[in-house]
Design an enzyme around this catalytic site. Structure first.
Site, PDB file in Angstrom:
ATOM      1  N   HIS A   1      -1.192   0.337  -9.736  1.00 55.42           N
ATOM      2  CA  HIS A   1      -1.930  -0.636  -8.906  1.00 55.42           C
ATOM      3  C   HIS A   1      -2.481  -1.769  -9.775  1.00 55.42           C
ATOM      4  O   HIS A   1      -3.684  -2.039  -9.763  1.00 55.42           O
ATOM      5  CB  HIS A   1      -3.051   0.054  -8.124  1.00 55.42           C
ATOM      6  CG  HIS A   1      -3.391  -0.661  -6.841  1.00 55.42           C
ATOM      7  ND1 HIS A   1      -3.623   0.007  -5.664  1.00 55.42           N
ATOM      8  CD2 HIS A   1      -3.528  -1.980  -6.567  1.00 55.42           C
ATOM      9  CE1 HIS A   1      -3.902  -0.884  -4.718  1.00 55.42           C
ATOM     10  NE2 HIS A   1      -3.851  -2.097  -5.249  1.00 55.42           N
TER      11      HIS A   1
ATOM     12  N   ARG B   1       0.862  -1.177   0.000  1.00 52.86           N
ATOM     13  CA  ARG B   1       0.000   0.000   0.000  1.00 52.86           C
ATOM     14  C   ARG B   1       0.904   1.235   0.000  1.00 52.86           C
ATOM     15  O   ARG B   1       1.964   1.241   0.634  1.00 52.86           O
ATOM     16  CB  ARG B   1      -0.905   0.042   1.233  1.00 52.86           C
ATOM     17  CG  ARG B   1      -2.122  -0.871   1.155  1.00 52.86           C
ATOM     18  CD  ARG B   1      -3.147  -0.396   0.109  1.00 52.86           C
ATOM     19  NE  ARG B   1      -4.300  -1.276   0.048  1.00 52.86           N
ATOM     20  CZ  ARG B   1      -4.416  -2.325  -0.757  1.00 52.86           C
ATOM     21  NH1 ARG B   1      -3.445  -2.642  -1.587  1.00 52.86           N
ATOM     22  NH2 ARG B   1      -5.516  -3.048  -0.754  1.00 52.86           N
TER      23      ARG B   1
ATOM     24  N   GLU C   1      -2.573   7.810  -4.515  1.00 48.36           N
ATOM     25  CA  GLU C   1      -2.988   7.240  -5.806  1.00 48.36           C
ATOM     26  C   GLU C   1      -4.464   7.431  -6.116  1.00 48.36           C
ATOM     27  O   GLU C   1      -4.878   7.346  -7.270  1.00 48.36           O
ATOM     28  CB  GLU C   1      -2.649   5.740  -5.861  1.00 48.36           C
ATOM     29  CG  GLU C   1      -3.504   4.879  -4.933  1.00 48.36           C
ATOM     30  CD  GLU C   1      -3.177   3.385  -5.071  1.00 48.36           C
ATOM     31  OE1 GLU C   1      -1.996   3.033  -5.016  1.00 48.36           O
ATOM     32  OE2 GLU C   1      -4.122   2.595  -5.222  1.00 48.36           O
TER      33      GLU C   1
HETATM   34  P1  NAI Z   1      -1.619 -11.380   4.571  1.00 43.55           P
HETATM   35  O1  NAI Z   1      -2.599 -10.908   5.580  1.00 43.55           O
HETATM   36  O2  NAI Z   1      -1.628 -12.802   4.115  1.00 43.55           O
HETATM   37  O3  NAI Z   1      -0.123 -11.073   5.095  1.00 43.55           O
HETATM   38  C1  NAI Z   1       0.278  -9.860   5.652  1.00 43.55           C
HETATM   39  C2  NAI Z   1       1.474 -10.159   6.559  1.00 43.55           C
HETATM   40  O4  NAI Z   1       2.025  -8.906   6.999  1.00 43.55           O
HETATM   41  C3  NAI Z   1       1.097 -10.951   7.815  1.00 43.55           C
HETATM   42  O5  NAI Z   1       1.923 -12.096   7.942  1.00 43.55           O
HETATM   43  C4  NAI Z   1       1.330  -9.958   8.951  1.00 43.55           C
HETATM   44  O6  NAI Z   1       1.763 -10.596  10.152  1.00 43.55           O
HETATM   45  C5  NAI Z   1       2.415  -9.083   8.348  1.00 43.55           C
HETATM   46  N1  NAI Z   1       2.560  -7.768   8.977  1.00 43.55           N
HETATM   47  C6  NAI Z   1       1.618  -6.978   9.541  1.00 43.55           C
HETATM   48  N2  NAI Z   1       2.182  -5.836   9.992  1.00 43.55           N
HETATM   49  C7  NAI Z   1       3.512  -5.920   9.712  1.00 43.55           C
HETATM   50  C8  NAI Z   1       4.613  -5.066   9.920  1.00 43.55           C
HETATM   51  N3  NAI Z   1       4.466  -3.864  10.507  1.00 43.55           N
HETATM   52  N4  NAI Z   1       5.839  -5.470   9.509  1.00 43.55           N
HETATM   53  C9  NAI Z   1       6.009  -6.681   8.907  1.00 43.55           C
HETATM   54  N5  NAI Z   1       4.988  -7.530   8.672  1.00 43.55           N
HETATM   55  C10 NAI Z   1       3.760  -7.151   9.067  1.00 43.55           C
HETATM   56  O7  NAI Z   1      -1.770 -10.380   3.338  1.00 43.55           O
HETATM   57  P2  NAI Z   1      -1.380 -10.631   1.809  1.00 43.55           P
HETATM   58  O8  NAI Z   1      -2.509 -11.280   1.112  1.00 43.55           O
HETATM   59  O9  NAI Z   1      -0.028 -11.227   1.737  1.00 43.55           O
HETATM   60  O10 NAI Z   1      -1.313  -9.099   1.292  1.00 43.55           O
HETATM   61  C11 NAI Z   1      -0.380  -8.176   1.818  1.00 43.55           C
HETATM   62  C12 NAI Z   1      -0.774  -6.774   1.393  1.00 43.55           C
HETATM   63  O11 NAI Z   1      -0.588  -6.645  -0.019  1.00 43.55           O
HETATM   64  C13 NAI Z   1      -2.258  -6.428   1.610  1.00 43.55           C
HETATM   65  O12 NAI Z   1      -2.493  -5.951   2.922  1.00 43.55           O
HETATM   66  C14 NAI Z   1      -2.499  -5.354   0.587  1.00 43.55           C
HETATM   67  O13 NAI Z   1      -2.299  -4.093   1.188  1.00 43.55           O
HETATM   68  C15 NAI Z   1      -1.434  -5.599  -0.472  1.00 43.55           C
HETATM   69  N6  NAI Z   1      -2.020  -6.007  -1.753  1.00 43.55           N
HETATM   70  C16 NAI Z   1      -1.679  -5.322  -2.881  1.00 43.55           C
HETATM   71  C17 NAI Z   1      -2.214  -5.666  -4.113  1.00 43.55           C
HETATM   72  C18 NAI Z   1      -1.847  -4.957  -5.377  1.00 43.55           C
HETATM   73  O14 NAI Z   1      -2.525  -5.142  -6.411  1.00 43.55           O
HETATM   74  N7  NAI Z   1      -0.815  -4.139  -5.407  1.00 43.55           N
HETATM   75  C19 NAI Z   1      -3.187  -6.751  -4.224  1.00 43.55           C
HETATM   76  C20 NAI Z   1      -3.409  -7.483  -2.985  1.00 43.55           C
HETATM   77  C21 NAI Z   1      -2.870  -7.089  -1.807  1.00 43.55           C
END
Ligand code: NAI
Length: 336
Positions: A297, A236, A265
């Protein structure tokens, strides 16, 4: 259920209509191109649910309007939910559902595409060759094998990135308050953020945007990074302090920058602004660097991901209609 779909593009309509048809066409979907804001919230009047994407702003005033209009569900077409005031939703009795995982591989693969493009200057080579310029000066890259890749956030996407980078022969370091069993099984060591920043040739961000992770990469973090390292953010926009990153690029502290997301964005992405003057000077400055690659994005944008997003979104709405509970609800309690 009547559903008001905001920020609707032709591809949203195509995939949501198909998922709804597969569910016997039980929902009546009305598509609005407009982004959700205080000015457009009124469009959802008469609907039971609003279906939102990443730049739709569901702040307290918008949610108040929804509650007054009798809406009961916000069905997000995204994994992230930083654009919804969850505390206000709870106070107003609005359920919030999301698509927790649609295609982690889509985002992971785009991240790797950005890393390789930046390393080998594919974005510059493409433009040069079309101009008949076959000089190689300025295109020097490095072997991926043996490089250290720091993955911040090893949930579904971060773990998929780690797996691909291990395949390149990279050494992967991870930082996450909740280590992933998959990454541990792959032998990825977990280290403190400072250690990861100091040791990594490539830092890639895959954690959600929360008050704690906002500007995770600020001027201080950039000072801790290896000089000339690559920074990639497909998480993000506000995980990164863009002004600090611009300074880091100017000084050479950051060697390459890949962004699929940007702090501001909402006013830019998902629309054709090619005939307009970009008013955001920080963003415009980013576009002047030869070692910066920005995509709008699009990391999620594969046919598989859009199919999964649409099916889960319709599944959330159907479950909510039938049982009063969506399949994948988000709540402030769960976050606590
Ligand atoms: P997820 O929920 O499976 O994994 C997120 C991980 O980040 C978790 O293991 C959590 O413990 C960790 N985390 C939380 N706070 C943290 C911190 N301060 N430092 C280090 N790790 C931390 O989520 P997923 O599916 O892997 O997605 C991650 C992010 O990717 C989403 O939250 C979303 O913002 C972004 N995203 C972007 C997309 C795009 O098109 N550019 C599409 C889908 C998701």
């Amino acid at each position: 259920m009547d559903v008001a779909v905001f920020s609707a593009k032709p591809y949203d309509k195509r995939f949501l209509d198909a998922a709804n048809a597969a569910d016997a066409g039980r929902h009546r979907l009305t598509y609005f191109e407009a982004r959700l804001s205080r000015a457009t919230a009124v469009l959802a009047g008469g609907a039971g649910a609003a279906c939102l994407f990443v730049n739709d702003q569901a702040d307290e005033a918008v949610l108040d309007e929804f509650a007054r209009a009798g809406l009961r569900l916000l069905a997000l077409r995204s994994a992230g939910f930083n654009n919804v005031d969850l505390a206000a939703a709870r106070r107003l009795g609005l359920a919030v559902a999301r698509v927790p995982a649609y295609s982690p591989d889509a985002v992971a693969e785009h991240t790797v595409a950005m890393i390789l493009s930046l390393n080998r200057s594919i974005h510059r080579a493409y433009a040069r060759v079309r101009e008949g310029n076959f000089a190689l000066d300025g295109l020097l890259g490095f072997d991926m094998k043996g490089r250290v890749v720091g993955v911040v956030g090893t949930g579904r996407i971060g773990a998929a990135v780690a797996k691909i980078m291990l395949g390149f022969g990279c050494r992967v370091l991870a930082h996450d308050p909740f280590p992933s069993p998959d990454c541990s099984a792959m032998g990825v060591p977990y280290v403190a953020l400072g250690e990861l920043l100091a040791a990594s040739d490539i830092v890639t961000l895959h954690c959600p945007l929360t008050p704690q992770s906002r500007h995770l990469i600020d001027a201080e973090a950039i000072r801790r990074m290896k000089r000339g390292a690559m920074l990639v953010n497909t998480g993000r926009g506000a995980l990164v302090d863009t002004r600090a990153v611009v300074e880091g690029l100017k000084s050479g502290a950051i060697g390459h920058l890949g962004l699929d997301v940007y702090e501001e964005e909402g006013d830019l992405f998902f629309q054709d602004l090619s005939g307009q003057v970009i008013q955001d000077d920080v963003f415009a400055r980013l576009l002047t660097f030869p070692n910066v690659l920005v995509t709008g994005h699009q990391a999620f944008f594969t046919a598989e991901a859009l199919t999964a997003i649409a099916e889960t979104t319709i599944g959330n709405i159907t479950a909510f209609e039938e049982t009063g509970k969506a399949l994948h609800e988000v709540s402030v309690e769960k976050l606590a």
